[in-house]
Design a protein around this motif. Structure first.
Motif, short mmCIF file in Angstrom:
data_model
loop_
_atom_site.label_atom_id
_atom_site.label_comp_id
_atom_site.label_asym_id
_atom_site.label_seq_id
_atom_site.Cartn_x
_atom_site.Cartn_y
_atom_site.Cartn_z
N LYS A 165 14.49 -13.15 21.91
CA LYS A 165 13.16 -13.52 21.40
C LYS A 165 12.10 -12.52 21.86
O LYS A 165 11.21 -12.15 21.10
N LEU A 166 12.22 -12.08 23.10
CA LEU A 166 11.30 -11.09 23.64
C LEU A 166 11.34 -9.80 22.82
O LEU A 166 10.30 -9.26 22.41
N LEU A 167 12.54 -9.32 22.52
CA LEU A 167 12.68 -8.12 21.69
C LEU A 167 12.18 -8.35 20.27
O LEU A 167 11.54 -7.47 19.68
N GLY A 168 12.45 -9.52 19.71
CA GLY A 168 11.96 -9.84 18.37
C GLY A 168 10.44 -9.84 18.31
O GLY A 168 9.84 -9.30 17.38
N ASN A 169 9.81 -10.44 19.31
CA ASN A 169 8.35 -10.46 19.35
C ASN A 169 7.78 -9.06 19.52
O ASN A 169 6.75 -8.73 18.92
N HIS A 170 8.47 -8.24 20.30
CA HIS A 170 8.03 -6.86 20.49
C HIS A 170 8.12 -6.09 19.17
O HIS A 170 7.22 -5.33 18.82
N ALA A 171 9.20 -6.31 18.43
CA ALA A 171 9.36 -5.66 17.12
C ALA A 171 8.22 -6.06 16.18
O ALA A 171 7.66 -5.20 15.49
N ILE A 172 7.89 -7.33 16.16
CA ILE A 172 6.79 -7.81 15.31
C ILE A 172 5.49 -7.12 15.69
O ILE A 172 4.76 -6.62 14.81
N ASP A 173 5.20 -7.06 16.98
CA ASP A 173 3.97 -6.43 17.44
C ASP A 173 3.91 -4.95 17.05
O ASP A 173 2.87 -4.46 16.61
N ILE A 174 5.01 -4.25 17.22
CA ILE A 174 5.05 -2.82 16.89
C ILE A 174 4.85 -2.61 15.39
O ILE A 174 4.04 -1.79 14.97
N ILE A 175 5.59 -3.35 14.58
CA ILE A 175 5.47 -3.20 13.12
C ILE A 175 4.07 -3.57 12.64
O ILE A 175 3.48 -2.87 11.82
N ALA A 176 3.53 -4.66 13.16
CA ALA A 176 2.16 -5.07 12.78
C ALA A 176 1.16 -3.99 13.17
O ALA A 176 0.24 -3.67 12.40
N ILE A 234 13.43 -9.95 11.18
CA ILE A 234 13.05 -9.16 12.34
C ILE A 234 14.23 -9.04 13.31
O ILE A 234 14.45 -7.99 13.90
N THR A 235 15.03 -10.09 13.43
CA THR A 235 16.16 -10.08 14.36
C THR A 235 17.26 -9.12 13.94
O THR A 235 18.14 -8.82 14.74
N SER A 236 17.23 -8.62 12.71
CA SER A 236 18.26 -7.69 12.25
C SER A 236 17.82 -6.22 12.36
O SER A 236 18.58 -5.33 12.04
N ILE A 237 16.59 -5.99 12.83
CA ILE A 237 16.09 -4.61 12.97
C ILE A 237 16.59 -4.04 14.29
O ILE A 237 16.25 -4.52 15.36
N LEU A 238 17.40 -2.99 14.17
CA LEU A 238 17.96 -2.32 15.34
C LEU A 238 17.00 -1.27 15.89
O LEU A 238 16.85 -1.14 17.09
#
Length: 150
Positions: A14-25, A100-104
């Protein structure tokens, strides 16, 4: 063994998923085009791609979110990166939905700026439940909408 245990933790995923969201946003807010390397088995296309086009895609596929694709991109429900793209010689149009969880990886140019090691684990591809407020999600979506001239 420690890294395997860490990668299996739902809290870490979840931490990595949230980080991905923040970066993409952030990239979208700053109008910075980017690429996402993702696990194709989790990606949805609407309409579905013809089999001759889909069969050319690799299990880990890089989507470049640039040009018109970038302009159409949005983060939906803090769970999915969604954008329009054309595929094949005939530029077959489809809406691509990337959980988002599938973004490597997230890349800017040739530089990888984010890696999610849990994206390749089959049991960690569940929905990311964020602790962000709903207003933050609406704010990101509204920002993307307002920045799209069409």
């Amino acid at each position: 063994m420690f890294i395997q245990n860490l990668l299996q933790q739902e809290k870490f995923a979840k931490l990595l998923g949230n980080h991905a969201i923040d970066i993409i946003a952030h990239l979208m807010d700053e109008h910075i085009e980017f690429g996402v390397l993702c696990n194709l088995s989790e990606v949805e296309f609407a309409p579905e791609l013809p089999s001759d086009i889909y069969s050319t895609l690799k299990p880990l596929t890089l989507f470049m979110v640039a040009g018109f694709t970038f302009e159409s991109a949005k983060i939906r429900d803090d769970l999915v990166l969604e954008f329009e793209a054309g595929f094949g010689r005939e530029n077959f149009g489809s809406v691509v939905q990337v959980p988002i969880t599938s973004i490597l990886q997230v890349m800017v140019g040739d530089t990888v700026i984010f890696v999610n090691l849990t994206a390749t684990l089959p049991n960690k591809r569940s929905s990311v439940i964020t602790e962000k407020s709903e207003s933050k999600s609406v704010e990101n979506s509204m920002s993307s909408f307002l920045n799209n001239p069409e």
